[in-house]
Structure formats: C-alpha cells, structure tokens
Design an enzyme around this catalytic site. Structure first.
Site, PDB file in Angstrom:
ATOM      1  N   HIS A 109       8.029  -4.250 -16.496  1.00 24.10           N
ATOM      2  CA  HIS A 109       8.300  -3.218 -15.433  1.00 24.10           C
ATOM      3  C   HIS A 109       8.830  -1.983 -15.647  1.00 24.10           C
ATOM      4  CE1 HIS A 109       8.066  -7.104 -12.700  1.00 24.10           C
ATOM      5  NE2 HIS A 109       6.910  -6.997 -13.252  1.00 24.10           N
ATOM      6  N   HIS A 146      12.873 -18.165  -9.493  1.00 27.53           N
ATOM      7  CA  HIS A 146      12.230 -17.059  -8.928  1.00 27.53           C
ATOM      8  C   HIS A 146      11.655 -17.090  -7.425  1.00 27.53           C
ATOM      9  CE1 HIS A 146       9.812 -13.238  -8.644  1.00 27.53           C
ATOM     10  NE2 HIS A 146       9.939 -12.880 -10.074  1.00 27.53           N
ATOM     11  N   ASP A 161      13.052  -6.509 -16.435  1.00 31.80           N
ATOM     12  CA  ASP A 161      11.667  -7.010 -16.796  1.00 31.80           C
ATOM     13  C   ASP A 161      11.257  -5.859 -17.798  1.00 31.80           C
ATOM     14  OD1 ASP A 161       8.619  -6.963 -16.946  1.00 31.80           O
ATOM     15  OD2 ASP A 161       9.003  -8.532 -15.170  1.00 31.80           O
ATOM     16  N   ARG A 217       3.365 -17.724  -2.927  1.00 28.39           N
ATOM     17  CA  ARG A 217       2.802 -16.998  -1.800  1.00 28.39           C
ATOM     18  C   ARG A 217       3.858 -17.553  -0.536  1.00 28.39           C
ATOM     19  NH1 ARG A 217      -1.189 -14.363  -2.605  1.00 28.39           N
ATOM     20  NH2 ARG A 217      -2.512 -14.330  -4.185  1.00 28.39           N
ATOM     21  N   ASP A 277       2.208  -2.701 -13.570  1.00 26.54           N
ATOM     22  CA  ASP A 277       2.721  -4.125 -13.605  1.00 26.54           C
ATOM     23  C   ASP A 277       1.616  -5.015 -13.699  1.00 26.54           C
ATOM     24  OD1 ASP A 277       4.204  -6.601 -13.275  1.00 26.54           O
ATOM     25  OD2 ASP A 277       4.592  -6.491 -11.181  1.00 26.54           O
ATOM     26  N   HIS A 299      12.026  -9.799  -6.114  1.00 27.10           N
ATOM     27  CA  HIS A 299      11.681  -8.684  -6.330  1.00 27.10           C
ATOM     28  C   HIS A 299      12.295  -7.900  -4.869  1.00 27.10           C
ATOM     29  CE1 HIS A 299       7.907 -10.106  -8.380  1.00 27.10           C
ATOM     30  NE2 HIS A 299       8.904 -10.314  -9.202  1.00 27.10           N
ATOM     31  N   HIS A 340      13.123 -10.467 -18.592  1.00 30.69           N
ATOM     32  CA  HIS A 340      11.731 -10.941 -18.592  1.00 30.69           C
ATOM     33  C   HIS A 340      11.261 -10.052 -19.723  1.00 30.69           C
ATOM     34  CE1 HIS A 340      11.560 -12.165 -13.953  1.00 30.69           C
ATOM     35  NE2 HIS A 340      12.367 -12.837 -14.770  1.00 30.69           N
ATOM     36  N   GLU A 389       7.014 -14.002 -19.293  1.00 33.27           N
ATOM     37  CA  GLU A 389       6.097 -14.095 -18.266  1.00 33.27           C
ATOM     38  C   GLU A 389       4.853 -13.735 -18.731  1.00 33.27           C
ATOM     39  OE1 GLU A 389       8.139 -11.620 -15.706  1.00 33.27           O
ATOM     40  OE2 GLU A 389       8.824 -13.441 -14.323  1.00 33.27           O
ATOM     41  N   GLU A 421      15.196  -7.648  -9.403  1.00 36.19           N
ATOM     42  CA  GLU A 421      14.410  -7.393 -10.627  1.00 36.19           C
ATOM     43  C   GLU A 421      14.066  -5.835 -10.705  1.00 36.19           C
ATOM     44  OE1 GLU A 421      11.181 -10.145 -11.263  1.00 36.19           O
ATOM     45  OE2 GLU A 421      10.368  -8.952 -12.879  1.00 36.19           O
ATOM     46  N   TYR A 456       6.771 -14.357  -4.698  1.00 36.45           N
ATOM     47  CA  TYR A 456       6.586 -12.645  -4.792  1.00 36.45           C
ATOM     48  C   TYR A 456       6.127 -11.995  -3.178  1.00 36.45           C
ATOM     49  CZ  TYR A 456       2.096 -14.298  -6.565  1.00 36.45           C
ATOM     50  OH  TYR A 456       0.736 -14.667  -6.456  1.00 36.45           O
ATOM     51  N   HIS A 497       1.034  -7.649 -17.011  1.00 33.34           N
ATOM     52  CA  HIS A 497       1.870  -8.149 -18.133  1.00 33.34           C
ATOM     53  C   HIS A 497       0.550  -8.400 -19.394  1.00 33.34           C
ATOM     54  CE1 HIS A 497       5.192  -9.942 -15.462  1.00 33.34           C
ATOM     55  NE2 HIS A 497       4.871  -8.698 -15.231  1.00 33.34           N
TER      56      HIS A 497
HETATM   57 ZN    ZN Z   1       5.273  -8.187 -12.982  1.00 32.83          ZN
HETATM   58 FE    FE Z   2       9.101 -10.205 -14.016  1.00 31.90          FE
HETATM   59 FE    FE Z   3       9.327 -11.170 -10.946  1.00 30.07          FE
END
Ligand code: ZN
Ligand code: FE
Ligand code: FE
Length: 275
Positions: free
Chosen positions: A178, A66, A175, A36, A223, A106, A210, A255, A141, A69, A225
């Site tokens: 995605h 990474h 990904d 976060r 989105d 992202h 990913h 992921e 990504e 997000y 997973h």
């Molecule tokens: Zn995702």
């Molecule tokens: Fe991803």
């Molecule tokens: Fe990601």
C-alpha cells in the site's frame, strides 16, 4: 522475530495457531467475520482458552484481527456508517476474549465527501466504539490511496489519531504494497520514508507490518498484492524492511497471493535473513 500470514478463521483460534506453527509462523492474521461483513460466528470459550495456552507455550507474538474490508465508517450513507460502527463495536467486545492483541481496519473511503469530512467521520466512529480499559490496540492501516480511500498519506492517519479521544488505544499497521502504491519510495529510500512516518505520526505508533510485494509501480494507487520478489518492490527491498532496526521487532504478516505451502516458503525466506 514475529512472522506469520493471513489464515482462514473458519475452524477457530486453536486451529489457526496450529496451522501457523506448521508453516514456521508464530503469529497470524484473520478476518473477524466474513470479509464482506455479516454476522460473526459465536465465540467458543474453550477454543479461545486453548488458543491462549497454545500461543503462550509456543511464544507467539500479538495476532492481528482484520476488520471486514467492506467496513466504511466514512461512507456517505448513514446506514453503511452505522453498520461499520456496530461491526467494530462488536468485534472489539469479542476480542476481549483474546486480550493483548491487535485489530486492524481500513480507515475508509470518503466517496466524494472530501478527505476532511472522511477523517472527521472515521474519528467519530472511533470515539463511539473505543472503550475504557480495552485490551486491544486498534490499528489504522496505511492505504494505497485508491479511489477516495483515506490513509494513503501519513498526514491523514495522523489527523484521525488527533481527533480520537482514546488515542492511547490506537496504532498503525504499515502495508508495504500500500505505501509503495501510495507513492512512498520504500524501495530506494526506506530510511527517508521511516523518517517521514516518524515526523508525521511517530514511530512509536507503528505496531505491525503487512509484508507484500506489489503488482504495480510506485505511486500507481492500485493495491494489487504480489508474491515476495515477483513484483515492483522486489525481494531485496522487502528484506531491508524486515531486518530494519526500527521494524524488526514488529509482528510481520504476509498477505501475498499464496496457499499455505507458498506462505511457508516466504516465511522461511524472511526468517533466514532475520537470523
Ligand atoms: Zn491491500
Ligand atoms: Fe494489508
Ligand atoms: Fe488490510
């Protein structure tokens, strides 16, 4: 092959690397800080040194840092854009302690400003934070295209790359959940999707994968997973991706919604097919 999964960074680099080895992995992904956002933990030079030695001994591939997000370089709020810049700039400086690896983010959500404006703002951020002689490759990504997300179309990633001055520092992380959710038919036409990627972006930009199944059908733009083989992509399609000649040398990071033992099983499945 280079295969791993997302791990918690709370105990440092060497701990992640050992955890990776314990589940049959030789790479891993981690958040550079709380997903976060917020401040990153101070780097421990002893830890990064020990990690570099351990990764060398164990033949690790590139590891993938990474970005949080919440980082949104194309927000309509200048304060949020400024936070994104400062966070990415700080992450990239810190990553110089573990050179030669990858940083994935992202691209962002344009929140109603339009795709063109979003792309321009993301490129502005990259132009502000990429620096000469960096030792990290920054990956955009591929996104599911949820809401106002940028990066659901390969053309959008290409447009960001085209506007970035130090584009030699940039690559793409594909990904599987995605791109499937964004509408690309990786289940029945993987070669067609890769040809499209090559035509629009260039396969030489593709630097990591990913590997995720998806809870939703192709084109759902959701989105969510799923564990390998339990979603709408399915295990056979995932395995065709993993063994594809254009993809098999890339670092592959899971992921999927798993704990360590679940990741270990999925890694074993991927390695078995790859052998
Ligand atoms: Zn995702
Ligand atoms: Fe991803
Ligand atoms: Fe990601």
């Amino acid at each position: 092959m280079y295969v791993g999964c997302h791990l918690s960074a709370s105990k440092g680099y060497l701990h992640m690397a050992k955890e990776a080895v314990s589940i049959g992995a030789n790479t891993f992904q981690y958040f550079t800080r709380n997903p976060r956002g917020g401040n990153a933990k101070a780097l421990d030079p002893k830890d990064t040194e020990a990690f570099r030695a351990f990764a060398g001994e164990h033949g690790f591939g590139q590891v993938l840092a990474h970005a949080p997000y919440t980082l949104n370089g194309c927000s309509a709020d200048p304060g949020v854009r400024d936070f994104a810049r400062r966070t990415m700039a700080d992450d990239l400086q810190r990553l110089e302690a573990t050179p030669g690896n990858l940083y994935n983010f992202h691209p962002g959500s344009h929140v109603g400003q339009g795709t063109e404006t979003g792309i321009a703002l993301i490129a502005d951020m990259l132009n502000a934070v990429l620096f000469e002689d960096m030792h990290t490759t920054v990956l955009l990504e591929t996104m599911a295209g949820k809401g106002s997300e940028i990066g659901g179309r390969f053309e959008e990633l290409r447009a960001i790359i085209d506007r970035t001055e130090r584009a030699d520092c940039l690559g793409v992380c594909l990904d599987t959940c995605h791109v499937h959710d964004a509408g690309y038919n990786i289940v029945n036409d993987l070669d067609g999707v890769l040809a499209e990627f090559d035509r629009v972006i260039g396969l030489d930009r593709l630097r990591a994968l990913h590997i995720n199944d998806s809870k939703n059908p192709q084109g759902a733009r959701k989105d969510r997973h799923e564990k390998l083989g339990e979603g709408h992509i399915g295990l056979e399609a995932i395995l065709r991706i993993v063994e594809h000649p254009a993809l098999r040398r890339l670092p592959m990071l899971l992921e999927t919604p798993n704990e360590l033992d679940g990741y270990a099983k999925e890694i074993a499945i991927l390695k078995e097919r790859h052998a």
